[in-house]
Design a protein around this motif. Structure first.
Motif, PDB file in Angstrom:
ATOM      1  N   LEU A  14      -8.500  -2.986 -14.237  1.00 15.76           N
ATOM      2  CA  LEU A  14      -7.870  -3.072 -13.062  1.00 15.76           C
ATOM      3  C   LEU A  14      -8.583  -2.727 -11.969  1.00 15.76           C
ATOM      4  O   LEU A  14      -9.168  -1.333 -11.858  1.00 15.76           O
ATOM      5  CB  LEU A  14      -6.545  -2.365 -12.831  1.00 15.76           C
ATOM      6  N   TYR A  56      -9.276   0.797 -13.066  1.00 17.09           N
ATOM      7  CA  TYR A  56      -8.657   1.724 -14.178  1.00 17.09           C
ATOM      8  C   TYR A  56      -9.023   0.969 -15.276  1.00 17.09           C
ATOM      9  O   TYR A  56      -8.641  -0.228 -15.210  1.00 17.09           O
ATOM     10  CB  TYR A  56      -7.141   1.828 -13.806  1.00 17.09           C
ATOM     11  N   VAL A  70      -9.509  -1.330  -8.593  1.00 18.05           N
ATOM     12  CA  VAL A  70      -8.419  -0.929  -7.592  1.00 18.05           C
ATOM     13  C   VAL A  70      -9.401  -0.505  -6.142  1.00 18.05           C
ATOM     14  O   VAL A  70      -8.774  -0.958  -5.198  1.00 18.05           O
ATOM     15  CB  VAL A  70      -8.015   0.310  -7.988  1.00 18.05           C
ATOM     16  N   ARG A  81      -5.404  -5.170  -3.488  1.00 22.96           N
ATOM     17  CA  ARG A  81      -6.359  -4.692  -4.305  1.00 22.96           C
ATOM     18  C   ARG A  81      -7.424  -5.807  -4.588  1.00 22.96           C
ATOM     19  O   ARG A  81      -7.041  -7.052  -4.999  1.00 22.96           O
ATOM     20  CB  ARG A  81      -5.286  -4.411  -5.457  1.00 22.96           C
ATOM     21  N   PRO A 138      -1.143  -2.863   1.582  1.00 29.52           N
ATOM     22  CA  PRO A 138       0.030  -3.331   0.738  1.00 29.52           C
ATOM     23  C   PRO A 138       0.186  -2.285  -0.308  1.00 29.52           C
ATOM     24  O   PRO A 138      -0.371  -1.619  -0.847  1.00 29.52           O
ATOM     25  CB  PRO A 138      -0.477  -4.696   0.345  1.00 29.52           C
ATOM     26  N   SER A 139       1.552  -2.375  -1.021  1.00 27.68           N
ATOM     27  CA  SER A 139       1.958  -1.621  -2.202  1.00 27.68           C
ATOM     28  C   SER A 139       1.015  -1.943  -3.373  1.00 27.68           C
ATOM     29  O   SER A 139       0.669  -3.012  -3.452  1.00 27.68           O
ATOM     30  CB  SER A 139       3.197  -1.763  -2.369  1.00 27.68           C
ATOM     31  N   GLY A 140       0.684  -1.005  -4.004  1.00 29.28           N
ATOM     32  CA  GLY A 140      -0.354  -1.152  -5.174  1.00 29.28           C
ATOM     33  C   GLY A 140      -1.885  -1.224  -4.782  1.00 29.28           C
ATOM     34  O   GLY A 140      -2.547  -1.856  -5.923  1.00 29.28           O
ATOM     35  N   THR A 141      -2.096  -1.118  -3.590  1.00 24.67           N
ATOM     36  CA  THR A 141      -3.699  -1.570  -3.562  1.00 24.67           C
ATOM     37  C   THR A 141      -4.572  -0.523  -3.698  1.00 24.67           C
ATOM     38  O   THR A 141      -6.007  -0.717  -3.909  1.00 24.67           O
ATOM     39  CB  THR A 141      -3.853  -2.022  -1.871  1.00 24.67           C
ATOM     40  N   GLY A 142      -4.143   0.732  -3.903  1.00 26.10           N
ATOM     41  CA  GLY A 142      -5.032   1.834  -4.265  1.00 26.10           C
ATOM     42  C   GLY A 142      -4.854   2.915  -3.114  1.00 26.10           C
ATOM     43  O   GLY A 142      -6.076   3.835  -3.129  1.00 26.10           O
ATOM     44  N   LYS A 143      -4.109   2.945  -2.133  1.00 30.64           N
ATOM     45  CA  LYS A 143      -3.921   4.024  -1.312  1.00 30.64           C
ATOM     46  C   LYS A 143      -3.928   5.503  -1.971  1.00 30.64           C
ATOM     47  O   LYS A 143      -4.536   6.372  -1.701  1.00 30.64           O
ATOM     48  CB  LYS A 143      -2.576   3.650  -0.415  1.00 30.64           C
ATOM     49  N   SER A 144      -2.756   5.609  -2.952  1.00 31.54           N
ATOM     50  CA  SER A 144      -2.750   6.915  -3.621  1.00 31.54           C
ATOM     51  C   SER A 144      -3.810   7.255  -4.330  1.00 31.54           C
ATOM     52  O   SER A 144      -4.302   8.392  -4.471  1.00 31.54           O
ATOM     53  CB  SER A 144      -1.514   6.925  -4.256  1.00 31.54           C
ATOM     54  N   THR A 145      -4.500   6.314  -4.922  1.00 26.98           N
ATOM     55  CA  THR A 145      -5.716   6.394  -5.643  1.00 26.98           C
ATOM     56  C   THR A 145      -6.786   7.142  -4.807  1.00 26.98           C
ATOM     57  O   THR A 145      -7.439   7.994  -5.125  1.00 26.98           O
ATOM     58  CB  THR A 145      -6.230   5.055  -6.218  1.00 26.98           C
TER      59      THR A 145
HETATM   60  P1  ADP Z   1      -0.782   2.355  -3.668  1.00 28.61           P
HETATM   61  O1  ADP Z   1      -0.767   3.723  -3.490  1.00 28.61           O
HETATM   62  O2  ADP Z   1      -1.470   1.547  -2.651  1.00 28.61           O
HETATM   63  O3  ADP Z   1       0.596   1.704  -3.773  1.00 28.61           O
HETATM   64  P2  ADP Z   1      -2.021   3.373  -5.954  1.00 28.61           P
HETATM   65  O4  ADP Z   1      -3.120   3.768  -5.808  1.00 28.61           O
HETATM   66  O5  ADP Z   1      -0.721   4.017  -6.540  1.00 28.61           O
HETATM   67  O6  ADP Z   1      -1.590   2.096  -4.842  1.00 28.61           O
HETATM   68  O7  ADP Z   1      -2.174   2.129  -7.323  1.00 28.61           O
HETATM   69  C1  ADP Z   1      -3.223   1.132  -7.416  1.00 28.61           C
HETATM   70  C2  ADP Z   1      -3.281   0.395  -8.479  1.00 28.61           C
HETATM   71  O8  ADP Z   1      -3.764   1.291  -9.595  1.00 28.61           O
HETATM   72  C3  ADP Z   1      -1.670  -0.152  -9.188  1.00 28.61           C
HETATM   73  O9  ADP Z   1      -1.703  -1.226  -9.603  1.00 28.61           O
HETATM   74  C4  ADP Z   1      -1.266   0.888  -9.932  1.00 28.61           C
HETATM   75  O10 ADP Z   1      -0.435   0.328 -11.079  1.00 28.61           O
HETATM   76  C5  ADP Z   1      -2.728   1.175 -10.677  1.00 28.61           C
HETATM   77  N1  ADP Z   1      -2.823   2.639 -11.150  1.00 28.61           N
HETATM   78  C6  ADP Z   1      -2.653   3.888 -10.499  1.00 28.61           C
HETATM   79  N2  ADP Z   1      -3.007   4.987 -11.125  1.00 28.61           N
HETATM   80  C7  ADP Z   1      -3.211   4.488 -12.358  1.00 28.61           C
HETATM   81  C8  ADP Z   1      -3.607   4.981 -13.619  1.00 28.61           C
HETATM   82  N3  ADP Z   1      -3.889   6.491 -13.785  1.00 28.61           N
HETATM   83  N4  ADP Z   1      -3.995   4.228 -14.659  1.00 28.61           N
HETATM   84  C9  ADP Z   1      -4.069   2.825 -14.767  1.00 28.61           C
HETATM   85  N5  ADP Z   1      -3.812   2.345 -13.547  1.00 28.61           N
HETATM   86  C10 ADP Z   1      -3.360   2.978 -12.393  1.00 28.61           C
END
Ligand code: ADP
Length: 241
Positions: free
Chosen positions: A20, A13, A22, A203, A41-48
């Protein structure tokens, strides 16, 4: 047959201040009928990763192949508070197609299956957290998906409700022969629901380990008291510790 294939994908991102990273060269294959849990871990990119599979986020490098229709369930049920339970069920369909009689029959069958018929005309605020999440599940199923993306779908629920709703979701996935990818940071949930668990690094996310989970054909609740459960739990705990 593979329903989802990610090959060497990378994602960063960008904003004005920083880049960043990811996801780093991540590959993943999910077979038809399989439930894969992604733990890390939280913030690693799972939702992404789920957003990439759903086509909501573009990748920088790599290839994606998705064969099937996606249904997405989130931590928050995203029900419309001013619409009744019944009306909420058709939201996904209203956007795309006209509601058919067969959809109405399907909605009633699902409301019966999930014990919600008596709440058909209730507003979401009149339901418990577990019931709301069951409504969200039915709404997802109304669009006839064959791939379910589940992003921490039970984490807003109390622990008892969580186990019950996850049992329902598990049965649905297996009965309807759906393919599912579950993002969770709850190791027990991953072990009791998944056929395979992918452990991600911090991450930028890479796959650090993979476990095949094999209890035979027993329910998520029964898995919790099976001796294998603690074995898997210990191993995975050590991986992410
Ligand atoms: P997880 O699901 O593992 O907690 P995310 O995929 O939500 O992780 O996010 C991974 C990282 O990318 C986090 O640091 C988050 O803040 C960042 N992030 C997620 N979406 C965006 C976006 N649209 N723009 C910028 N940064 C993002």
């Amino acid at each position: 047959m593979n329903r989802v294939v990610l090959k060497n994908i990378s994602k960063s991102y960008y904003n004005q201040k920083q880049v960043l990273d990811v996801i780093d060269n991540l590959s993943l294959e999910v077979k038809e009928g399989e439930i894969v849990a992604i733990v890390g871990p939280s913030g690693t990119g799972k939702s992404t990763i789920l957003n990439i599979i759903a086509g909501l986020v573009d990748i920088d490098n790599g290839n994606i192949c998705v064969d099937g229709k996606i249904g997405y369930m989130f931590q928050h049920d995203l029900l419309f508070d001013w619409k009744t339970v019944y009306k909420n069920l058709f939201i996904g369909l209203e956007i795309k197609d006209k509601i058919k009689n067969t959809d109405k029959i399907k909605a009633m069958k699902l409301l019966e299956k999930y014990d919600l018929v008596d709440f058909k005309t209730s507003l979401p605020k009149e339901l418990s957290g577990g019931m709301r999440q069951r409504v969200a599940l039915i709404r997802t199923l109304m669009t006839n998906p064959n791939i379910l993306l589940l992003d921490e779908p039970f984490s807003a629920l109390d622990s008892q409700t969580r186990i019950k709703v996850s049992n329902d979701v598990y049965r649905t996935i297996k009965d309807e022969k759906l393919t599912a990818i579950l993002v969770t940071h709850d190791i027990a949930e991953a072990i009791t629901l998944a056929d395979r668990i992918i452990i991600l690094s911090k991450r930028p996310a890479k796959v650090i380990k993979e476990y095949i989970i094999n209890f035979g054909d027993i329910s998520p609740l029964e898995k919790r008291t099976n001796p294998l459960f603690l074995e898997y739990f210990d191993k995975i705990w050590n991986d992410i510790a």
